[in-house]
Design a protein around this motif. Structure first.
Motif, PDB file in Angstrom:
ATOM      1  N   SER A  14      -1.565 -15.024  -2.965  1.00  0.00           N
ATOM      2  CA  SER A  14      -0.137 -14.595  -3.051  1.00  0.00           C
ATOM      3  C   SER A  14       0.506 -14.122  -4.412  1.00  0.00           C
ATOM      4  O   SER A  14       1.317 -13.214  -4.347  1.00  0.00           O
ATOM      5  CB  SER A  14       0.706 -16.064  -2.724  1.00  0.00           C
ATOM      6  N   TYR A  15      -0.387 -14.386  -5.336  1.00  0.00           N
ATOM      7  CA  TYR A  15      -0.229 -13.695  -6.775  1.00  0.00           C
ATOM      8  C   TYR A  15      -0.369 -12.359  -6.541  1.00  0.00           C
ATOM      9  O   TYR A  15       0.450 -11.567  -7.151  1.00  0.00           O
ATOM     10  CB  TYR A  15      -1.168 -14.413  -7.753  1.00  0.00           C
ATOM     11  N   ASP A  16      -1.439 -11.747  -5.830  1.00  0.00           N
ATOM     12  CA  ASP A  16      -1.894 -10.380  -5.817  1.00  0.00           C
ATOM     13  C   ASP A  16      -0.553  -9.662  -5.105  1.00  0.00           C
ATOM     14  O   ASP A  16      -0.337  -8.660  -5.398  1.00  0.00           O
ATOM     15  CB  ASP A  16      -2.873 -10.033  -5.024  1.00  0.00           C
ATOM     16  N   VAL A  17      -0.222 -10.271  -4.013  1.00  0.00           N
ATOM     17  CA  VAL A  17       1.132  -9.481  -3.144  1.00  0.00           C
ATOM     18  C   VAL A  17       2.060  -9.445  -4.063  1.00  0.00           C
ATOM     19  O   VAL A  17       2.643  -8.240  -3.756  1.00  0.00           O
ATOM     20  CB  VAL A  17       1.346 -10.602  -1.988  1.00  0.00           C
ATOM     21  N   LEU A  18       2.413 -10.252  -4.858  1.00  0.00           N
ATOM     22  CA  LEU A  18       3.651 -10.074  -5.935  1.00  0.00           C
ATOM     23  C   LEU A  18       3.532  -8.854  -6.685  1.00  0.00           C
ATOM     24  O   LEU A  18       4.301  -8.399  -7.261  1.00  0.00           O
ATOM     25  CB  LEU A  18       4.016 -11.331  -6.588  1.00  0.00           C
ATOM     26  N   LEU A  19       2.146  -8.583  -6.848  1.00  0.00           N
ATOM     27  CA  LEU A  19       1.879  -7.530  -7.964  1.00  0.00           C
ATOM     28  C   LEU A  19       1.715  -6.096  -7.406  1.00  0.00           C
ATOM     29  O   LEU A  19       1.423  -5.087  -8.126  1.00  0.00           O
ATOM     30  CB  LEU A  19       0.602  -7.942  -8.974  1.00  0.00           C
ATOM     31  N   GLN A  20       1.713  -6.019  -5.911  1.00  0.00           N
ATOM     32  CA  GLN A  20       1.515  -4.734  -5.554  1.00  0.00           C
ATOM     33  C   GLN A  20       2.616  -3.683  -5.626  1.00  0.00           C
ATOM     34  O   GLN A  20       3.741  -4.360  -5.367  1.00  0.00           O
ATOM     35  CB  GLN A  20       1.308  -5.142  -3.752  1.00  0.00           C
ATOM     36  N   PRO A  21       2.378  -2.535  -5.920  1.00  0.00           N
ATOM     37  CA  PRO A  21       3.530  -1.639  -6.072  1.00  0.00           C
ATOM     38  C   PRO A  21       4.329  -1.383  -4.707  1.00  0.00           C
ATOM     39  O   PRO A  21       5.786  -1.039  -4.835  1.00  0.00           O
ATOM     40  CB  PRO A  21       2.921  -0.213  -6.599  1.00  0.00           C
ATOM     41  N   VAL A  22       3.685  -1.452  -3.736  1.00  0.00           N
ATOM     42  CA  VAL A  22       4.424  -1.406  -2.636  1.00  0.00           C
ATOM     43  C   VAL A  22       5.596  -2.301  -2.322  1.00  0.00           C
ATOM     44  O   VAL A  22       6.547  -1.913  -1.669  1.00  0.00           O
ATOM     45  CB  VAL A  22       3.329  -1.240  -1.099  1.00  0.00           C
ATOM     46  N   PHE A  23       5.162  -3.734  -2.604  1.00  0.00           N
ATOM     47  CA  PHE A  23       6.101  -4.607  -2.677  1.00  0.00           C
ATOM     48  C   PHE A  23       7.250  -4.300  -3.541  1.00  0.00           C
ATOM     49  O   PHE A  23       8.676  -4.736  -3.217  1.00  0.00           O
ATOM     50  CB  PHE A  23       5.410  -5.995  -2.744  1.00  0.00           C
ATOM     51  N   LEU A  24       7.010  -4.101  -4.701  1.00  0.00           N
ATOM     52  CA  LEU A  24       8.020  -3.783  -6.121  1.00  0.00           C
ATOM     53  C   LEU A  24       8.790  -2.669  -5.357  1.00  0.00           C
ATOM     54  O   LEU A  24      10.253  -2.854  -5.573  1.00  0.00           O
ATOM     55  CB  LEU A  24       7.262  -3.519  -7.423  1.00  0.00           C
ATOM     56  N   HIS A  25       8.444  -1.638  -5.046  1.00  0.00           N
ATOM     57  CA  HIS A  25       9.331  -0.166  -4.700  1.00  0.00           C
ATOM     58  C   HIS A  25      10.020  -0.710  -3.473  1.00  0.00           C
ATOM     59  O   HIS A  25      11.186   0.105  -3.356  1.00  0.00           O
ATOM     60  CB  HIS A  25       8.236   0.882  -4.864  1.00  0.00           C
ATOM     61  N   GLY A  26       9.425  -1.616  -2.630  1.00  0.00           N
ATOM     62  CA  GLY A  26      10.275  -1.737  -1.533  1.00  0.00           C
ATOM     63  C   GLY A  26      11.503  -2.657  -1.552  1.00  0.00           C
ATOM     64  O   GLY A  26      12.644  -2.361  -1.254  1.00  0.00           O
ATOM     65  N   LEU A  27      11.265  -3.530  -2.569  1.00  0.00           N
ATOM     66  CA  LEU A  27      12.296  -4.417  -3.163  1.00  0.00           C
ATOM     67  C   LEU A  27      13.464  -3.686  -3.775  1.00  0.00           C
ATOM     68  O   LEU A  27      14.615  -3.667  -3.410  1.00  0.00           O
ATOM     69  CB  LEU A  27      11.706  -5.508  -3.918  1.00  0.00           C
TER      70      LEU A  27
END
Length: 1441
Positions: A14-27
């Motif tokens: 779960s830690y890795d998911v939060l660091l993914q650029p796709v997640f950050l730019h999607g948010l």
């Protein structure tokens, strides 16, 4: 929060998911889509609801929006360029999910910020008050947090060796740096940008100004509309009235509910911040065990150390920010609540009924405002403490359960036991607090009354007797204060030892049930107990605060529930709606509703427009009460009272506000120069204003102290005339002025300017009765007769009796040279058209020329009332030293410090022992057995607890003694101060020191000073522990400490001056309160309540302004210090994880344990460092109260009360001869001379009358005789003894005086007649505050009684019969002749009949002797001023105006 951080140490997924650029730019894209939708909907809604704006609408300063438009446009343009750049780069290399999401994010940013730019330009979604809408602000704050998170992730990912596209980093940096800015005249807080709010930079400009110059109130920005009581009070009052029906039905619960509703948004927001703070504060203890294991070499995944450091650091940042903003916002709420309560109390005081007012003196009401409202405001700081304690305890137990399993139940039980011990202590605190407040009220009530009547105390030589009364009241208060303090010290002992007690119980249980103790788990538990210490330690303080607050709320509520003047007591008709201006039908009125005998009975009266109505009668017959019933001031038992039109009221005892004479006359009206000049001429004030150095801009002292009685009365009449009312009510308006001025006032005012108005006047001067259209004769509360003058002479027995007494007095004239008098009358009557006042002015001018007196421009001039003394610059070390060494010469201070050093050493020793003596893991052997481990720890814990007990007891003893010594010193100096000090110092300033400043010294300052020292010792302990683990910490620590000190030095000048401004801004509120209470009937009669309420609210806002900025400046400093201490902590962590693996030898157990202990203490470093600086700053702010108290311990003192070598014989004065030689007097060095070289002799055993125009120096001469004012030149001899060479008590105790203002103290008649208890008992009658349930004439008779008991050889009467009727005056003169036949009697009188009864007459003019001879000889000289005065009086008595 626990589940959020669990992946950091255990799960990689779960830690890795939060660091993914796709997640950050999607948010990010999702957030901008929300913004775009919200802005579009807002734009559509406003388009439909938009109204045509008026061209003349006030234009706001749009600099805020212009700046933000530029920022928005910049972000939109940058996002567009970055989008194009990415598209061109990725077009040829192929597309992925991540790239598409990134481009979508940039496109949405471009469109969203472009739309925001357009909307801001059109001001579509600003609130119109120079600030953004709440939703837009909230979105910006949230997005800033997301951007910060993205930026931190970029750094972490790059640390892990992952190559990030440069565009990502640049985009996140730009997003993070976005901030809105602006400027305006109100506090920048109202319009500051997001980062400015977060960092408190908006208060920076004020701190910068404070560093360049001494701050004044003009430098402090005004409050925003949300914080100004002028804006918030109307809504609060309406809400309270809606809930309660009427204010008098309010309950404590409903008052609290309304206060909470008034600030519900801030309370909810601070609750969220409190939750955030609590969660963030437990991240450190939760991860500490993992960190210790990491140091020992147990690494779960790559870069675990950096992840742990990031978690520690981010949690620390969130903890700091949420704590700072919670504190500031709660102080903001507290200021608002205090302001609302002060305004509520003030509004209530304006409407109190007579009975309610008798039950609560002005001193008590001031206490409601100065102490109780302040206390409720301070409680807002603790509003979330109770539920935070529960949450903190729960989180602590969860962390303990993770580390030590079932043993956490023992920790829970121990915590509950500790908390439960607070219940009896809390109830004791509440009980003692209630008693303390009651005793404080009694002291303040007595102090307020004494300050109001200090002049009579000085004249009679009673000040030391009344000081002993205050001291006795203080002793009672000190008894309760001591109980409160020692209960508090026991609480401190129990709760300082609480974490250690909980730790002992927990670790003991672990040993018993076999839970293995490892150093990581021990350190995590100790860190948890350390955090738990704050809520447990603050719990008793919180409960004590709740108890005090409840007492204060109950007191305020009981005051608000008091009866008010009934709104329907008087039926008010619109102006011009009836020919009858005043009508009373079957009226029965009583000041005491419970009394079987009404004050006024069977009143039936009808007064038509334009009538002049005179009211006469003997002392106590109900004349003043009749006027009060027209105003609705007297409780109505039955009947109807109707009044048509506006009213103006002139009281018998003048009420003058402190301030300029012009403001007293205008009384809220706009200046109309022509009307103003007419009023001054009619009231004969022009000559007085010429004499005064500043004319009508002269500042009047409290209660008009620097004006004569006649001047005060004429200013009061001028105030009434300027209002241009329909109905004028005069209560004996000319009693305090001489015959010339009295005639002038009657002709110019009542018969001139008011000729077309309805006038009702009470008078004892029979000569003013013939001019009335209707005369009311009162006796025993009834109108016994009414009619015109000639009708009453024919039919009225009571009226004939009054006129007969007057004629009897006039018969004295016939016993003198009748021919001389009659000739003089006939001569002067020919010139009757010439103004007597003008003639008198010419006499004075010629006299001045004869004596060679001209206007001297170099004459020192200055206002009597000066600005309040205010120290500037740094608080001197001498202030601290005097405070520390006041008790026992400071002998206990070293023992207090030693006790705390031992406590700190033993506490660190106990924690060090636990870290050293427990193994790092279960597979390592412990260096000591379990029994030894616990025994040593318990021994150290008991030792530290005993040190805390000793420290607490010694500190309370020192603080109590210090407060007592400084209280006694200050009060002795105040009571021994010369009268000039009280003339030039409004009582509000003195009350502020003996109330607010003394309260701070009683309950806060000694503990604040001690707390600062204790925290310094604690900080040194933390640094010592951290340096043991990593001495390299000093590389960062030393420069950071230097920067911290520089910040503190930069902050202190502004904070100090702001705190001084807080003290100075409070005195005017108290002053205005006291004046309003004493003049409430006048304010109501002029219907000026709303103006006075507005003034009070402006003064309250003026007090809140520096207070608000003090709080902001404190948080400004704390934010920067927190950031710096976080750097030290981060450096420590980085250093520890930078040590190569295996450097900490697993065999050397204590090294990793010590490193963990250093982190444990480092978690508290920012809190302790900020707390230390905060305490130092708060101490300097609070010590200003001691500085202000010490100012009053160095007031110049009156001359000695007794001079042993110059003590006169007990029989002195035996003859009573008074010889005045070349006497020159001025009231202060910066004021002009009042008596200008006066020389005369009063022979022993003779009665001498002093006459002269109002302001000629008569009262000043009397004050010099009693040495209230010391001669500048010349001397006064009594029986050949220079009165300046003997003690004041020896002088004043041998003379007697009936003063111009009759004074009665609260208590019995017996107490009033004989305050020193030197004579036998008499029947006891109850007297209310200031004798307000007695008429003025009755009070004057009580003052005569005092003189009769004293039987002095020299007796002074300062207009003693001004407030009594002629018959009573004749009785007083007869009594004086009978009982003081061998005494020297010096009388100031305006009644010529009293003067003609004298052996000698002294006529003063502008501080010089104009005439001095027997009455007969003066009358023989037809050109004498005295003959003119007698003729004026005789003509006035024998003719109708």
């Amino acid at each position: 929060m626990l589940s959020l951080f669990s992946p950091l140490s255990h799960v990689h997924f779960s830690y890795d998911v939060l660091l993914q650029p796709v997640f950050l730019h999607g948010l990010s894209g999702f957030l901008h889509l929300l913004l775009l939708i919200a802005v579009s909907l807002s734009w559509v809604r406003i388009k439909f609801r938009m109204r045509v704006r008026v061209e003349s609408e006030e234009k706001h300063d749009n600099s805020l929006f212009k700046t933000t438009v530029c920022c928005s446009l910049g972000v939109s343009a940058f996002s567009f360029l970055l989008c194009l750049f990415n598209y061109s780069c990725w077009y040829s290399s192929g597309w992925s999910e991540e790239k598409l999401v990134t481009l979508m994010d940039l496109a949405l940013k471009t469109v969203a910020w472009g739309v925001v730019c357009v909307c801001l330009q059109k001001e579509f979604f600003s609130s119109g008050e120079k600030r953004f809408s709440f939703l837009f602000k909230a979105w910006c704050i949230f997005y800033l947090l997301v951007s910060c998170y993205c930026f931190v992730v970029d750094i972490i990912v790059s640390e892990r060796g992952v190559a990030l596209p440069t565009q990502y980093l640049v985009s996140d940096v730009v997003s993070t740096c976005f901030e809105t800015k602006g400027g305006d005249t109100v506090t920048p807080f109202s319009y500051a940008g997001i980062l400015s709010h977060l960092s408190f930079s908006w208060v920076g400009p004020l701190i910068a100004v404070g560093n360049k110059k001494t701050l004044d109130l003009e430098d402090v920005p005004r409050l925003g509309s949300r914080d100004s009581v002028l804006e918030t009070f109307p809504g609060f009052r309406d809400k309270l009235e809606t809930d309660c029906g009427a204010i008098k039905n309010v309950t404590t619960l409903k008052l609290v509910k309304s206060l909470v509703v008034s600030a519900w948004k801030e309370i909810l927001f601070t609750a969220f911040l409190a939750l955030l703070y609590t969660l963030a504060s437990y991240v450190g203890p939760y991860l500490l065990d993992d960190f210790v294991q990491y140091l020992h070499g147990q690494r779960l995944y790559e870069n675990q150390g950096f992840v742990l450091i990031s978690a520690f650091f981010c949690a620390k940042m969130v903890e700091c920010l949420s704590q700072l903003h919670r504190c500031f916002r709660l102080q903001q709420v507290g200021l608002g609540i205090r302001a609302l309560l002060v305004t509520m109390i003030y509004s209530k005081a304006l409407t109190l009924s007579c009975q309610s007012k008798q039950g609560h003196t002005s001193g008590e009401i001031v206490n409601f405002m100065a102490v109780d409202a302040e206390r409720v405001g301070v409680f807002s700081w603790h509003i979330h403490d109770l539920w935070m304690v529960a949450l903190q305890a729960t989180l602590a137990l969860l962390i303990l359960y993770k580390n030590i399993g079932l043993a956490s139940i023992a920790a829970f039980v121990a915590t509950i036991v500790v908390m439960m011990t607070n219940v009896p202590l809390g109830s004791l605190q509440q009980k003692f607090q209630k008693k303390l407040m009651v005793s404080k009220d009694k002291r303040m009530k007595a102090t307020s009354e004494i300050l109001r009547h200090m002049k009579i105390l000085k004249l009679q030589g009673w000040e030391m007797k009344f000081l002993s009364k205050i001291t006795e009241l203080r002793k009672t208060e000190q008894g309760w204060l001591k109980k409160c303090a020692y209960t508090s010290s026991m609480t401190t002992f129990l709760f300082r030892g609480a974490p250690t007690f909980v730790a002992v119980v927990t670790f003991g249980t672990c040993m018993l049930i076999g839970v293995p103790l490892e150093s990581g788990k021990i350190l995590s538990a100790l860190a948890t107990f350390g955090i738990l210490q704050e809520p447990i330690y603050s719990l008793p303080g919180t409960i004590s605060t709740i108890a005090r607050t409840k007492v204060s709320l109950d007191r305020i509520t009981s005051f608000l529930r008091l009866d008010e003047l009934p709104a329907d007591a008087v039926e008010k008709l619109p102006r011009g709606s009836s020919d009858t201006t005043i009508e009373v039908v079957d009226g029965n009125f009583s000041w005491e509703l419970s009394s079987p005998n009404p004050t006024l009975k069977n009143i039936n009266l009808k007064v038509f427009t334009g009538m002049r109505v005179a009211v006469c009668g003997t002392v106590g017959s109900g004349k003043s009460t009749l006027l009060s019933c027209f105003l609705g001031e007297v409780p109505k038992i039955s009947g109807i009272v109707r009044v048509c039109g506006t009213k103006a009221y002139v009281t018998q005892s003048p009420w003058i506000q402190s301030g300029k004479i012009e403001d007293n006359i205008l009384f809220g009206k706009q200046m109309d120069r022509e009307k103003y000049e007419k009023v001054l001429q009619a009231c004969s004030l022009n000559k007085d204003l010429e004499i005064l150095s500043f004319g009508d801009q002269t500042i009047v002292g409290e209660r008009g102290i620097n004006l004569s009685g006649g001047q005060k009365q004429r200013i009061q009449i001028a105030r009434a005339l300027y209002q241009d009312a329909d109905i004028y009510l005069f209560d004996d308006p000319v009693s305090a002025v001489d015959a010339h001025t009295g005639s002038h006032l009657f002709k110019e005012c009542l018969l001139g300017l008011l000729s077309t108005k309805t006038v009702v006047y009470v008078t004892h001067q029979v000569e003013f009765l013939p001019a009335a259209d209707l005369i009311l004769v009162m006796k025993d509360g009834k109108i016994t007769q009414c009619g015109n003058y000639s009708d009453l002479l024919d039919s009225g027995a009571d009226f004939v009796e009054l006129v007969g007494a007057h004629k009897k007095a006039l018969s004295t004239l016939d016993s003198l040279d009748g021919a001389a008098v009659s000739n003089e009358i006939s001569t002067l009557e020919e010139d009757a058209n010439v103004s007597s006042t003008q003639g008198f002015k010419e006499e004075e001018a010629s006299k001045d020329e004869q004596n060679g007196i001209t206007d001297n421009k170099s004459e020192p001039k200055g206002q009597l009332v000066q600005e309040e003394e205010r120290e500037k610059g740094k608080v001197g070390f001498s202030v601290y030293w005097k405070c520390i060494t006041a008790a026992y010469g400071g002998a206990l201070v070293p023992f207090i410090l030693l006790a705390h050093i031992l406590f700190q050493a033993l506490q660190i020793g106990g924690n060090y022992w636990m870290a050293w003596a427990t193994p790092i893991s279960t597979d390592v052997e412990a260096p000591v057995d379990g029994t030894t481990l616990i025994v040593v720890y318990v021994s150290l814990a008991i030792g530290s607890s005993l040190c805390i007990l000793a420290r607490a007891m010694l500190l309370v003893t020192t603080g109590y003694k210090t407060a007592t010594i400084l209280f006694n010193k200050m009060h002795y100096c105040i009571f021994r101060a010369p009268m000039a000090f009280f003339d030039s110092t409004p009582s509000g300033r003195i009350l502020n020191r003996v109330s607010t400043d003394q309260s701070a010294l009683d309950t806060n300052i000694p503990y604040q000073i001690a707390s600062s020292a204790f925290i310094m010792i604690q900080l040194l302990g933390i640094i010592a522990v951290m340096s043991q683990a990593a001495w390299q910490i000093f590389v960062v620590f030393i420069p950071v400490i230097i920067v911290s000190i520089c910040y503190q030095q930069y902050y202190i000048p502004s904070a100090r001056e702001l705190s001084r401004l807080v003290g100075i801004c409070k005195a005017p509120i108290i002053q205005h309160f006291s004046e309003t209470i004493s003049g409430a009937s006048t304010i109501r009669s002029f219907e000026q309540q709303s103006r006075f309420q507005e003034t009070n609210m402006k003064l309250t806002d003026g007090y809140s302004r520096p207070k608000f900025n003090v709080a902001a400046a404190m948080e400004w400093l704390c934010f920067r210090l927190d950031m710096l201490s976080s750097i030290i902590f981060a450096f420590l962590l980085l250093f520890l994880i930078s040590i190569p693996p295996g450097f900490i030898d697993p065999g050397v157990l204590f090294q990793s344990g010590l490193a963990g202990l250093a982190v444990t203490y480092g978690l508290n470093l920012n809190t302790i460092q900020a707390w230390m600086i905060w305490n130092l700053c708060k101490m300097e702010n609070k010590i200003i109260s001691v500085e202000r108290i010490l100012q009053y311990t160095s007031i110049p003192s009156d001359p000695p009360l007794v001079i042993d070598e110059n003590q006169p014989d007990s029989s002195w004065p035996s003859n009573g001869e008074v010889d005045i030689q070349d006497l020159q007097v001025r009231y202060a060095p910066h004021l002009p001379v009042v008596l200008r070289g006066l020389t005369c002799k009063f022979s022993g055993g003779l009665k001498t009358s002093i006459v002269g125009r109002t302001g000629s120096g008569k009262s000043t001469l009397i004050q010099t005789l009693f040495r209230i004012v010391e001669p500048a030149v010349g001397k006064v001899m009594i029986d050949n003894i220079n009165i300046s060479l003997i003690g004041l008590h020896d002088l004043r105790s041998r003379l007697s005086i009936i003063p111009q203002d009759p004074t009665m103290f609260e208590g019995t008649v017996r107490d009033n007649l004989d305050p020193l208890e030197e004579h036998s008992d008499e029947q006891i009658w109850e007297v209310s505050e200031n004798g307000e349930n007695w008429s003025m004439g009755q009070r004057q008779l009580v003052c005569l009684g005092r003189v009769l008991l004293k039987k002095s050889k020299v007796v002074v009467l300062d207009e003693a019969t001004a407030s009594v009727d002629t018959a009573t005056d004749n009785l007083i003169q007869q009594t004086l002749r009978q009982h003081f036949s061998g005494s020297t009697i010096i009388t100031i009188a305006h009644r010529i009949t009293s003067v003609l009864d004298s052996d000698m007459v002294l006529l003063l003019s502008q501080g010089l002797v104009e005439e001095y001879d027997t009455p007969t000889k003066l009358l023989e000289n037809k050109s004498s001023s005295f003959a003119e005065l007698v003729t004026e009086y005789t003509r006035r008595s024998n003719s109708s105006f």
